[in-house]
Write an enzyme that holds these catalytic residues in place. Sequence first.
Site, PDB file in Angstrom:
ATOM      1  N   HIS A  89       0.859  -1.188   0.000  1.00 14.94           N
ATOM      2  CA  HIS A  89       0.000   0.000   0.000  1.00 14.94           C
ATOM      3  C   HIS A  89       0.891   1.234   0.000  1.00 14.94           C
ATOM      4  O   HIS A  89       1.942   1.254   0.643  1.00 14.94           O
ATOM      5  CB  HIS A  89      -0.901   0.005   1.235  1.00 14.94           C
ATOM      6  CG  HIS A  89      -1.667   1.277   1.423  1.00 14.94           C
ATOM      7  ND1 HIS A  89      -2.648   1.691   0.548  1.00 14.94           N
ATOM      8  CD2 HIS A  89      -1.563   2.253   2.369  1.00 14.94           C
ATOM      9  CE1 HIS A  89      -3.144   2.849   0.958  1.00 14.94           C
ATOM     10  NE2 HIS A  89      -2.503   3.212   2.053  1.00 14.94           N
ATOM     11  N   CYS A 203      -4.384   2.902  -4.890  1.00 15.31           N
ATOM     12  CA  CYS A 203      -3.544   3.772  -4.056  1.00 15.31           C
ATOM     13  C   CYS A 203      -2.280   4.211  -4.779  1.00 15.31           C
ATOM     14  O   CYS A 203      -1.884   5.380  -4.696  1.00 15.31           O
ATOM     15  CB  CYS A 203      -3.203   3.066  -2.747  1.00 15.31           C
ATOM     16  SG  CYS A 203      -2.260   1.532  -2.942  1.00 15.31           S
TER      17      CYS A 203
END
Length: 322
Positions: A89, A203
């Site tokens: 992430h 993301c």
Amino acid sequence: MRRWAAVVFLNVFLQGAAEQRWPVPYRRFERRPAVDSYCEALYPFCPTGDQDGRIPYMRSGDVISVYRLQTPVWEFRYGDLLGKLHIMHDGIGFSSSDRGSNYTMEWYELFQLGNCTFPHLRPNMYAPFWCNQGAACFFEGIDDEHWSQNGTLEKIGELTGDQFNAMAQWVQNDNETGIYYETWTVRSDPSPNATVWFESYDCSQFVHRTYKKLAELGVKLSSKTQTNYTKIYLYSGEPVYLGNDSDIFGQPALKNLAMDIRKFYRTFRPHQSFPDIVISLMEAFETVVLEKSFYIYYNFEYWHLPMKPPYVQITYEEIPLP
């Protein structure tokens, strides 16, 4: 040829013979819609950020450090487990010398990754129901241990208060018009010259867009380490456009297609028991690998993917800073 193929071909023909663009452009919206109360998050979205997505205004003469942030997905729960698979992430950190404050900015799913990747099949609704919104989250503080222990926390540049404020305005517009999360990048094959059918919207893509905007504003970015990012690929032949919810689930002539889509997504339904998960994995293998079939929902429209080896791949590849 599938039984519904002739009807779909007729629908596409009637819509016009405009040449299809690849990759399919991500659809922007005038404003973000309200969230349906059916969608529930296991973990609340952006719990310490401003609920209206506001970003603080910085003084013109402020000097703000920019940090590249990366950590394994769900690191707070599983540590480095997903990091070993390169499932990461990404976010961006800021540190204001004028305010003496640190900030984190990231873009992620409102209702976790599974809900953005596959829909719910609700008993009172014929069409699959999607909880696939994603949004930016800006909040005070940088959790140094969370980002650096199993990932990356690296200063990559500095910007002025004016540059920060211009970026903040861009982020708010980007966030208001780019509203849904897309997990998959779909390509024709793994080669460097492959055709990209669909781009992900996740993301890392938000981070890339922000870096690009900062570069346009004159910010110099550089890293001492290789800047790698997670990509989840599907491989297929040229996708076949099917239509939106009303096209497919509102036409009796496309009943077989509608049932086929529902059957496909039932395999990936949430909250399954362990025996059901085992059965679903076997069904998914049969559909994707043996039957070479996959349905993707992009721009609130369905497409059929004629799958090709290696079918699915997770990579951790370098994307340089702009």
